[in-house]
Design a protein around this motif. Structure first.
Motif, mmCIF file in Angstrom:
data_model
loop_
_atom_site.group_PDB
_atom_site.id
_atom_site.type_symbol
_atom_site.label_atom_id
_atom_site.label_comp_id
_atom_site.label_asym_id
_atom_site.label_seq_id
_atom_site.Cartn_x
_atom_site.Cartn_y
_atom_site.Cartn_z
ATOM 1 N N LEU A 248 -58.995 -2.732 13.638
ATOM 2 C CA LEU A 248 -58.196 -2.143 12.573
ATOM 3 C C LEU A 248 -56.781 -1.975 13.125
ATOM 4 C CD1 LEU A 248 -57.841 -0.765 9.809
ATOM 5 C CD2 LEU A 248 -58.572 1.364 10.860
ATOM 6 N N ILE A 249 -55.875 -2.728 12.574
ATOM 7 C CA ILE A 249 -54.502 -2.719 13.104
ATOM 8 C C ILE A 249 -53.674 -1.604 12.467
ATOM 9 C CG2 ILE A 249 -52.394 -4.096 13.426
ATOM 10 C CD1 ILE A 249 -54.893 -5.168 14.909
ATOM 11 N N GLU A 250 -53.818 -1.447 11.165
ATOM 12 C CA GLU A 250 -53.000 -0.443 10.482
ATOM 13 C C GLU A 250 -53.718 0.012 9.216
ATOM 14 O OE1 GLU A 250 -48.946 -1.666 10.224
ATOM 15 O OE2 GLU A 250 -48.279 0.180 9.267
ATOM 16 N N PHE A 251 -53.629 1.294 8.935
ATOM 17 C CA PHE A 251 -54.251 1.860 7.738
ATOM 18 C C PHE A 251 -53.263 2.861 7.156
ATOM 19 C CE2 PHE A 251 -57.313 5.240 6.092
ATOM 20 C CZ PHE A 251 -57.530 4.587 4.896
ATOM 21 N N ASP A 252 -52.848 2.614 5.933
ATOM 22 C CA ASP A 252 -51.809 3.485 5.377
ATOM 23 C C ASP A 252 -51.791 3.354 3.862
ATOM 24 O OD1 ASP A 252 -49.587 5.171 5.230
ATOM 25 O OD2 ASP A 252 -48.687 4.281 7.004
ATOM 26 N N HIS A 253 -50.888 4.100 3.242
ATOM 27 C CA HIS A 253 -50.691 3.939 1.804
ATOM 28 C C HIS A 253 -50.300 2.484 1.531
ATOM 29 C CE1 HIS A 253 -50.955 8.079 0.501
ATOM 30 N NE2 HIS A 253 -50.264 8.420 1.572
ATOM 31 N N THR A 254 -50.839 1.945 0.458
ATOM 32 C CA THR A 254 -50.567 0.547 0.127
ATOM 33 C C THR A 254 -49.063 0.300 -0.011
ATOM 34 O OG1 THR A 254 -52.694 0.311 -0.934
ATOM 35 C CG2 THR A 254 -50.978 -1.225 -1.634
ATOM 36 N N ASN A 255 -48.390 1.222 -0.649
ATOM 37 C CA ASN A 255 -46.953 1.054 -0.842
ATOM 38 C C ASN A 255 -46.233 0.922 0.498
ATOM 39 O OD1 ASN A 255 -44.596 0.962 -2.462
ATOM 40 N ND2 ASN A 255 -44.153 3.067 -1.828
ATOM 41 N N ARG A 256 -46.664 1.730 1.454
ATOM 42 C CA ARG A 256 -46.039 1.699 2.773
ATOM 43 C C ARG A 256 -46.344 0.360 3.474
ATOM 44 N NH1 ARG A 256 -42.137 4.409 5.865
ATOM 45 N NH2 ARG A 256 -42.399 3.565 7.929
ATOM 46 N N ILE A 257 -47.615 -0.060 3.380
ATOM 47 C CA ILE A 257 -48.005 -1.310 4.047
ATOM 48 C C ILE A 257 -47.181 -2.485 3.518
ATOM 49 C CG2 ILE A 257 -49.895 -3.035 4.202
ATOM 50 C CD1 ILE A 257 -50.537 -0.785 6.050
ATOM 51 N N PHE A 258 -46.925 -2.480 2.195
ATOM 52 C CA PHE A 258 -46.258 -3.644 1.615
ATOM 53 C C PHE A 258 -44.741 -3.504 1.528
ATOM 54 C CE2 PHE A 258 -50.609 -4.442 0.367
ATOM 55 C CZ PHE A 258 -50.718 -5.791 0.667
ATOM 56 N N THR A 259 -44.203 -2.372 1.950
ATOM 57 C CA THR A 259 -42.734 -2.286 2.002
ATOM 58 C C THR A 259 -42.228 -2.113 3.428
ATOM 59 O OG1 THR A 259 -42.841 0.085 1.525
ATOM 60 C CG2 THR A 259 -42.375 -1.369 -0.321
ATOM 61 N N ALA A 260 -42.945 -1.340 4.218
ATOM 62 C CA ALA A 260 -42.466 -1.098 5.584
ATOM 63 C C ALA A 260 -43.634 -0.825 6.522
ATOM 64 C CB ALA A 260 -41.495 0.075 5.586
ATOM 65 N N PRO A 261 -44.421 -1.853 6.833
ATOM 66 C CA PRO A 261 -45.532 -1.619 7.761
ATOM 67 C C PRO A 261 -45.017 -1.259 9.149
ATOM 68 C CG PRO A 261 -45.241 -3.965 7.369
ATOM 69 C CD PRO A 261 -44.303 -3.262 6.447
ATOM 70 N N ILE A 262 -45.833 -0.512 9.871
ATOM 71 C CA ILE A 262 -45.411 -0.085 11.210
ATOM 72 C C ILE A 262 -45.644 -1.210 12.227
ATOM 73 C CG2 ILE A 262 -45.851 1.598 13.072
ATOM 74 C CD1 ILE A 262 -44.828 3.011 10.637
ATOM 75 N N GLU A 263 -46.804 -1.853 12.108
ATOM 76 C CA GLU A 263 -47.207 -2.809 13.136
ATOM 77 C C GLU A 263 -46.682 -4.216 12.858
ATOM 78 O OE1 GLU A 263 -48.721 -1.864 15.872
ATOM 79 O OE2 GLU A 263 -48.787 0.189 15.127
#
Lengths: 275, 225
Positions: A248-263
């Motif tokens: 599991l690389i990253e788990f977050d709000h969908t909006n965050r994943i698709f606008t500014a992912p961390i990884e």
């Protein structure tokens, strides 16, 4: 510590620097230090995260990343395969699904599942929907009728089939068959709905209807969807988990994943920079 | 993480390169026009001013082209994450450069009016304002090209300095108007030019904000002083 009171943010992967702070629902499903093996081959590595109730969570990642494997662990479907084993735990409302006292049939009754290819039984539309109730031993006609109407209304299929409930389900269109399968999956009133690429064989209109349905169904169910479509994940899910090589690389709000992912791995995958 | 426009899908990469190139073109054109307008003022040469006014049409067309390119990318490739931020920021930056172009046209028009009168020493009161506005615009374009967040943030601080210089110049020129009413039309136009330069600084600061958003996903607009 009472697991049901754990906020989902507590089990975020250490790599994630942003917590889904808006999630207020209690943790419903918790994956704890979970490893999975097909024989000697390990396919999931130390997965840790928590899924809140009445949310849609998407699992995304390249083929072979482990997302479907993890999905099939929630209802212990993987145990149908020879030579598989796991380490770690998965809990639903604080109780391990692998607990010796858990009846696997009872577990699967709580967890409906919809597959990539719709799989209605070669029976009537009516019989398809009531199938879970029949195997639970319910034969009261009034209850069955009520369940058929409620379930078919929930998947927006009632108006299309109410006058031909006795017809063979295999005569429906692809999109209708998939919605019928969802109706069958929710007929037994499960808590969780697992969807493994439910729209991959459907045209855009049928896909839109299923997606609309997913958004509607989350009011009653906790939904986990595996999808290869980034657009679908971004359209329907509240939370997104990105998997790669069984991690599991990253788990977050969908909006965050698709606008500014961390990884960077997440960024590279969703923007089409690796494959 | 550093932004790369390179994708598995070559046409996507090409379109991202294209919008980048269009921003560079409109930026260079606006910059050249800015210099023309200032030359027209200081060399008292209306030809420079006329060029700056005429070339603005090309800037307007480029702004529309950038929007078309951005819409094409969004509709065809559905960009997400850094790509989405890059496309949105590029479209907004294109619009801000076009507004800078409009301010340059105003400067050129005011310069022509000033050129109708004998030269006044107060013209050089504009030097600092021009220098800072031009530097801010150059830095904004450089911050976009280099994806330089630090430089972009520095432009935001320079904006306050430009506001102060503009205000001080206005105050001085209003006092001169009271001393010598015959030069009111010239001072009046100098005040307007200074105001245009201050607006150019605002647009450069907007560009800087868009660069920060593209690079780090941080929205630094309206954070107060």
């Amino acid at each position: 510590m009472n697991p049901t009171s754990i906020n989902s943010t507590e089990l975020l992967p250490s790599s994630s620097k942003v917590t889904p702070s808006g999630v207020t629902n209690e943790t419903f499903i918790k994956v704890i230090n979970f490893d999975f093996f097909y024989g000697k081959k390990q396919t999931l590595f130390n997965i840790n995260f928590a899924i809140p109730s009445k949310h849609v969570t998407s699992f995304i990642g390249p083929s072979g990343s482990g997302k479907s494997t993890l999905l099939r662990n929630f209802n212990r479907m993987n145990e149908l395969l020879p030579g598989v084993r796991h380490e770690g735990d998965i809990t639903i409302e604080g109780r391990s699904i692998f607990d010796a006292s858990i009846e696997i049939i009872a577990l699967r009754r709580r967890i409906g599942m919809v597959f990539q290819k719709s799989n209605p039984f070669p029976r009537s539309i009516y019989e398809n929907v009531v199938f879970p109730l029949r195997i639970m031993g319910c034969h009261k006609r009034a209850h069955l009728n009520e369940t058929v109407e409620r379930s078919l209304r929930s998947v927006a299929l009632w108006d299309e089939v109410k006058d031909r409930l006795g017809e063979n389900a295999l005569g429906l269109s692809g999109g209708q068959m998939q919605r019928l399968c969802i109706a069958r999956a929710i007929a037994g009133q499960p808590d969780i709905l697992l969807m493994d690429e439910p729209c991959s064989a459907l045209d855009p209109i049928a896909t839109a209807k299923i997606e609309e349905l997913i958004v509607e169904l989350k009011k009653e169910f906790t939904i986990i969807i595996v999808t290869h479509s980034m657009q679908q994940a971004s359209r329907v899910s509240d939370l997104t988990a990105f998997f790669n090589f069984g991690k599991l690389i990253e788990f977050d709000h969908t909006n965050r994943i698709f606008t500014a992912p961390i990884e960077k791995q997440t960024e590279d995958y969703i923007t089409g920079r690796f494959g | 993480m550093a932004y790369s426009r390179s994708h598995i899908l070559t046409p996507f990469t090409e379109k991202l390169d294209q919008i980048h190139s269009s921003i560079m073109t409109i930026g260079e054109l606006a910059r050249a026009n800015f210099k023309n307008a200032i030359c027209g003022l200081f060399e008292r040469n209306d030809d420079y001013c006329n060029n700056a006014i005429a070339n603005d049409e090309e800037i307007d067309l480029l702004e529309m082209q950038i929007d078309r390119e951005g819409l094409y990318i969004m509709s065809r490739f559905q960009p997400v994450a850094s790509d989405l931020r890059y496309v949105i920021s590029s479209m907004k930056i294109g619009a801000n450069i076009e507004r800078i172009g409009d301010q340059v046209v105003s400067i050129a028009r005011r310069s022509r009016k000033i050129n109708e009168h004998p030269e006044v020493p107060e013209l050089h009161e504009l030097d600092k304002v021009i220098k800072l506005a031009m530097k801010m615009f150059d830095d904004a374009l450089r911050a976009y090209t280099e994806e330089n967040e630090t430089l972009a943030l520095h432009i935001k601080t320079q904006d306050k300095q430009l506001d102060r210089l503009n205000k001080e110049l206005n105050e001085r020129l209003i006092l001169r108007m009271q001393d010598d009413s015959s030069k009111i039309p010239i001072y009046f136009n100098l005040i307007f030019i200074s105001r245009c330069l201050e607006r150019i600084g605002d647009h450069a600061a907007n560009i800087a904000e868009d660069v920060v958003f593209a690079v780090s996903a941080e929205d630094i607009r309206h954070l107060g002083s």
